[in-house]
Structure formats: structure tokens, C-alpha cells
Design an enzyme around this catalytic site. Structure first.
Site, PDB file in Angstrom:
ATOM      1  N   SER A 117       0.822  -1.209   0.000  1.00 27.94           N
ATOM      2  CA  SER A 117       0.000   0.000   0.000  1.00 27.94           C
ATOM      3  C   SER A 117       0.856   1.260   0.000  1.00 27.94           C
ATOM      4  O   SER A 117       1.963   1.280   0.568  1.00 27.94           O
ATOM      5  CB  SER A 117      -0.859  -0.006   1.268  1.00 27.94           C
ATOM      6  N   TYR A 141      -1.679   0.452  10.175  1.00 27.44           N
ATOM      7  CA  TYR A 141      -1.958  -0.280   8.937  1.00 27.44           C
ATOM      8  C   TYR A 141      -0.743  -0.199   7.998  1.00 27.44           C
ATOM      9  O   TYR A 141      -0.235  -1.221   7.517  1.00 27.44           O
ATOM     10  CB  TYR A 141      -3.212   0.288   8.259  1.00 27.44           C
ATOM     11  N   LYS A 145       2.009  -3.141   6.756  1.00 29.01           N
ATOM     12  CA  LYS A 145       2.325  -3.461   5.351  1.00 29.01           C
ATOM     13  C   LYS A 145       3.839  -3.362   5.117  1.00 29.01           C
ATOM     14  O   LYS A 145       4.416  -4.168   4.394  1.00 29.01           O
ATOM     15  CB  LYS A 145       1.574  -2.522   4.397  1.00 29.01           C
TER      16      LYS A 145
HETATM   17  N1  UFG Z   1     -13.106  11.353   2.291  1.00 35.55           N
HETATM   18  C1  UFG Z   1     -14.146  12.242   2.516  1.00 35.55           C
HETATM   19  N2  UFG Z   1     -15.350  11.724   2.880  1.00 35.55           N
HETATM   20  C2  UFG Z   1     -15.588  10.397   3.034  1.00 35.55           C
HETATM   21  C3  UFG Z   1     -14.514   9.493   2.807  1.00 35.55           C
HETATM   22  C4  UFG Z   1     -13.284  10.025   2.444  1.00 35.55           C
HETATM   23  O1  UFG Z   1     -13.986  13.450   2.389  1.00 35.55           O
HETATM   24  O2  UFG Z   1     -16.713  10.001   3.363  1.00 35.55           O
HETATM   25  C5  UFG Z   1     -11.819  11.913   1.840  1.00 35.55           C
HETATM   26  C6  UFG Z   1     -10.665  11.556   2.760  1.00 35.55           C
HETATM   27  O3  UFG Z   1     -10.585  12.465   3.813  1.00 35.55           O
HETATM   28  C7  UFG Z   1      -9.498  11.649   1.774  1.00 35.55           C
HETATM   29  C8  UFG Z   1     -10.101  11.171   0.435  1.00 35.55           C
HETATM   30  O4  UFG Z   1     -11.504  11.327   0.596  1.00 35.55           O
HETATM   31  O5  UFG Z   1      -9.105  12.985   1.634  1.00 35.55           O
HETATM   32  C9  UFG Z   1      -9.813   9.730   0.123  1.00 35.55           C
HETATM   33  O6  UFG Z   1     -10.155   8.939   1.269  1.00 35.55           O
HETATM   34  P1  UFG Z   1     -10.334   7.365   1.200  1.00 35.55           P
HETATM   35  O7  UFG Z   1     -10.742   6.906   2.565  1.00 35.55           O
HETATM   36  O8  UFG Z   1     -11.206   7.003   0.052  1.00 35.55           O
HETATM   37  O9  UFG Z   1      -8.884   6.843   0.862  1.00 35.55           O
HETATM   38  P2  UFG Z   1      -7.493   7.157   1.606  1.00 35.55           P
HETATM   39  O10 UFG Z   1      -6.724   8.041   0.692  1.00 35.55           O
HETATM   40  O11 UFG Z   1      -7.669   7.582   2.996  1.00 35.55           O
HETATM   41  O12 UFG Z   1      -6.907   5.680   1.688  1.00 35.55           O
HETATM   42  C10 UFG Z   1      -6.028   5.176   0.755  1.00 35.55           C
HETATM   43  C11 UFG Z   1      -6.145   3.657   0.770  1.00 35.55           C
HETATM   44  C12 UFG Z   1      -5.646   3.108   2.079  1.00 35.55           C
HETATM   45  C13 UFG Z   1      -4.271   3.639   2.350  1.00 35.55           C
HETATM   46  C14 UFG Z   1      -4.253   5.145   2.328  1.00 35.55           C
HETATM   47  C15 UFG Z   1      -2.870   5.688   2.506  1.00 35.55           C
HETATM   48  O13 UFG Z   1      -7.482   3.270   0.582  1.00 35.55           O
HETATM   49  O14 UFG Z   1      -5.589   1.695   1.997  1.00 35.55           O
HETATM   50  O15 UFG Z   1      -4.732   5.598   1.084  1.00 35.55           O
HETATM   51  O16 UFG Z   1      -2.934   6.960   3.092  1.00 35.55           O
HETATM   52  F1  UFG Z   1      -3.853   3.239   3.568  1.00 35.55           F
END
Ligand code: UFG
Length: 331
Positions: A117, A141, A145
């Protein structure tokens, strides 16, 4: 090839299994169905229900089947949960991988494609992030990894297991026909949450943070279609099969979209208003995450083929087909 897929009932695992079977590989799935779904298991795959941490069970599977390679997806993957319950992540992810490597070494299975990841990088200023960036995970997490990657590297030294570790950026989308897709509970990812608003299961999208130093104040991510992602895994298997050396490779598109751009694209795809409101920043969110993807192109001859519209359209087809998830909301 005969391939063991751990976590083959999960989101990415089930898409990999489908693609591998379409390419005429023989697939054996091991999954404990804690976060995976029985409905996502491909009918042509052989399925053993159990936990990779159960050494006797895993040994039995390896005794029954002679694998050419393993593709290892089985892991917990929620950042926020990992902050609350770090030991769960070290037990399931790290100890699970110890058991898998042990079984591979014992049964002389010497090729491993590992689901890693972008979370191993942590918060970085320089974009895009290349594989040579220093790894400083910002949550358990990501730490788990990174530990798994490092154990795999030492296992190569001791047990001659060659590997490709694939560091995913933001994976989304579903099978073209919407037959399998992303069904997490709780759902934390942006695209499925946006589509739940389109289904009117949630009243509005909540966007975490509007004061980031980005073009529109919201975070930026690099999205990759799950079908492009699994194609890279098949290429990694061929690469190892051809006898090439172990590698760590990013899987991303080198292109970033802001959270607001995701909402706009989802409005276009679903033709719905999709109300949203801003709330505060989500702890631990990096401002921008974009992959450098030259290494994937050089080594695996891989480039993502599908853009954001295709990602969101395919996810929308899955959500329309399974509006309350595979089990109709029953858990
Ligand atoms: N977000 C929102 N509202 C929501 C969900 C997410 O605004 O309801 C925002 C988050 O704050 C972030 C963006 O959308 O800015 C993306 O969020 P996600 O949860 O979809 O994905 P992440 O970037 O947090 O997660 C990804 C991978 C993880 C990994 C991470 C590394 O899915 O497995 O990147 O930082 F760990």
C-alpha cells in the site's frame, strides 16, 4: 499456473480471481470471510475457508495443492481502525504473513505477489512519490504493510522466495458488469460513500477538510481502477514466472483528483444532485498522494487503461445491482 489467492473473497482479491480465471489460471482461494464475502467467490475457484494464521489448516491446503505461486491479499486494511486497534493489525497482517511464508518455504513455493500500500510512505511533501522515497508510515496499517514487505524481503534471502510487492494508491471501481465490487462495513472510502448518497442511503456526502493547500482546498488522491490493478498482478506473476528478480512497484496513475472533483464526476455519472457538506479534516489524511508510475511501466509494461469516469461508472453499476451490499445489508 496454479495460484493460491489469500483473501480471494475480498474486494481486490475477488477481482483478481475473476481475471486470473479468465486467463485460464487455476485458482485456489483461502479466506476466513471476516471481511470477505461468500457471494464474491468465483464459482470456478476452489475455496478453502479458514484463517492463514491457522498453521495446520494452511499446511493442509499446501499439502493438497501444488502451487506455482501465491498472491497475498488477506489483511485488514482500515487506517482508522488500525489507530484504535494496532495489535489487531500486527496479529492479522504481520503474523498471518509469517504463517504464509512459512508454508511457502516448507512446500517450496517460490513466487509471491504481495498486496502492499501507499500507506507505507506516510506523509510526503514531494509528489509524485517514487519507490525510492523513504518509508515513514503514519499509522499501524501502513506500518504492518511495511513490516510484511520487509519480512518477505528477508524470506527471499533465506528461502529463495522471489516477490513483487505492489504498493497501491487509491483503488476503486468494479467488474464491468457490476457482478462484484467494493462492499466494506463500515465503508470509509470516498467513492463508495458518494455512491451511497446517490442511492439515497445517506443524506449527504461529508467532505473531510476544505482548507488544504490544494487547488480547491480538498485532498488530492491518485485513483486506479481495480481492473487495471489486477492486470498488474497478472503481469507480476508472469514476470516472476519468467525468472526475473524481486521488485517493489507503485500502482497508480500519476494523476490526482481532488475530493470535490470526485463529487463532480459522480454527479455526471449518476445524474443525481449529490449534496455535500464540509466537516473538519480527518486525522492522518495526507494532503496529496500521487504515485510515480514509471517503474510499473518499465518492469511490468503496465499503464492504467481506465480513467476516473470508468472507475466511478463501474462502481455505480455494482452499487445499483447490490444497493445494500452483497448480503442486502444483513450482517
Ligand atoms: N473522504 C471524505 N469523505 C468520506 C470518505 C473520504 O472526504 O466520506 C476523503 C478523505 O478524507 C481523503 C479522500 O476522501 O481525503 C480519500 O479517502 P479514502 O478513505 O477514500 O482513501 P485514503 O486516501 O484515505 O486511503 C487510501 C487507501 C488506504 C491507504 C491510504 C494511505 O485506501 O488503503 O490511502 O494513506 F492506507
Amino acid at each position: 499456473m496454479k495460484i493460491l489467492v489469500t483473501g480471494g473473497a475480498g474486494y481486490i482479491g475477488s477481482h483478481f480471481v475473476k481475471a486470473a480465471i479468465e486467463q485460464h489460471h487455476q485458482v485456489v482461494i483461502v479466506d476466513n470471510l471476516v471481511t470477505g464475502h461468500i457471494e464474491a467467490i468465483h464459482p470456478e475457484a476452489r475455496f478453502f475457508m479458514g484463517d492463514i494464521r491457522d498453521r495446520t489448516f494452511l499446511d493442509d491446503v499446501f499439502l493438497h495443492e501444488q502451487f506455482d505461486a501465491c498472491v497475498h491479499f488477506a489483511a485488514h486494511s482500515l487506517v482508522e481502525e488500525s489507530m484504535r486497534a494496532p495489535l489487531l493489525y500486527f496479529d492479522n497482517n504481520v503474523y498471518g504473513t509469517i504463517c504464509l511464508i512459512e508454508a511457502m518455504a516448507k512446500h517450496h513455493v517460490e513466487a509471491l505477489v504481495f498486496s502492499s500500500s501507499a500507506a507505507v510512505y506516510g506523509v510526503k511533501e514531494e509528489m509524485p512519490i517514487s519507490e525510492s522515497a523513504h518509508e515513514t508510515p503514519a499509522n499501524p496499517y501502513g506500518e504492518s504493510k511495511l513490516m510484511m514487505e520487509r519480512m518477505i524481503r528477508w524470506a527471499e534471502h533465506a528461502h529463495h522466495i522471489r516477490y513483487v510487492s505492489l504498493r497501491y494508491f487509491n483503488v476503486a471501481g468494479a467488474a464491468e458488469d457490476g457482478s462484484i465490487g467494493e462492499d466494506h462495513f463500515p465503508e470509509t472510502h470516498l467513492i463508495p460513500n458518494v455512491l451511497q448518497v446517490a442511492l439515497e442511503h445517506k443524506p449527504e456526502i461529508i467532505i473531510f477538510g476544505q482548507d488544504y493547500e490544494t487547488k480547491d482546498g480538498t485532498c488530492i488522491r491518485d485513483y486506479i481502477h481495480v481492473l487495471d490493478l489486477v492486470d498488474a498482478h497478472l503481469r507480476a506473476l508472469e514476470y516472476l514466472h519468467a525468472g526475473h528478480r524481486s521488485e517493489i512497484i507503485n500502482l497508480g496513475s500519476e494523476q490526482g483528483y481532488s475530493n470535490l472533483e470526485i463529487v463532480h464526476m459522480a454527479r455526471h455519472v449518476t445524474n443525481k444532485a449529490l449534496p455535500f457538506r464540509f466537516s473538519g479534516r480527518r486525522p492522518g489524511d495526507p494532503k496529496v498522494l500521487i504515485a510515480a508510475n514509471a517503474k510499473a511501466e518499465k518492469i511490468l509494461h503496465w499503464r492504467p487503461q481506465r480513467g476516473l469516469e470508468s472507475i466511478i461508472s463501474s462502481a455505480w453499476r455494482f452499487h445499483q445491482r447490490f444497493p445494500s451490499g452483497y448480503q442486502g445489508g444483513q450482517r
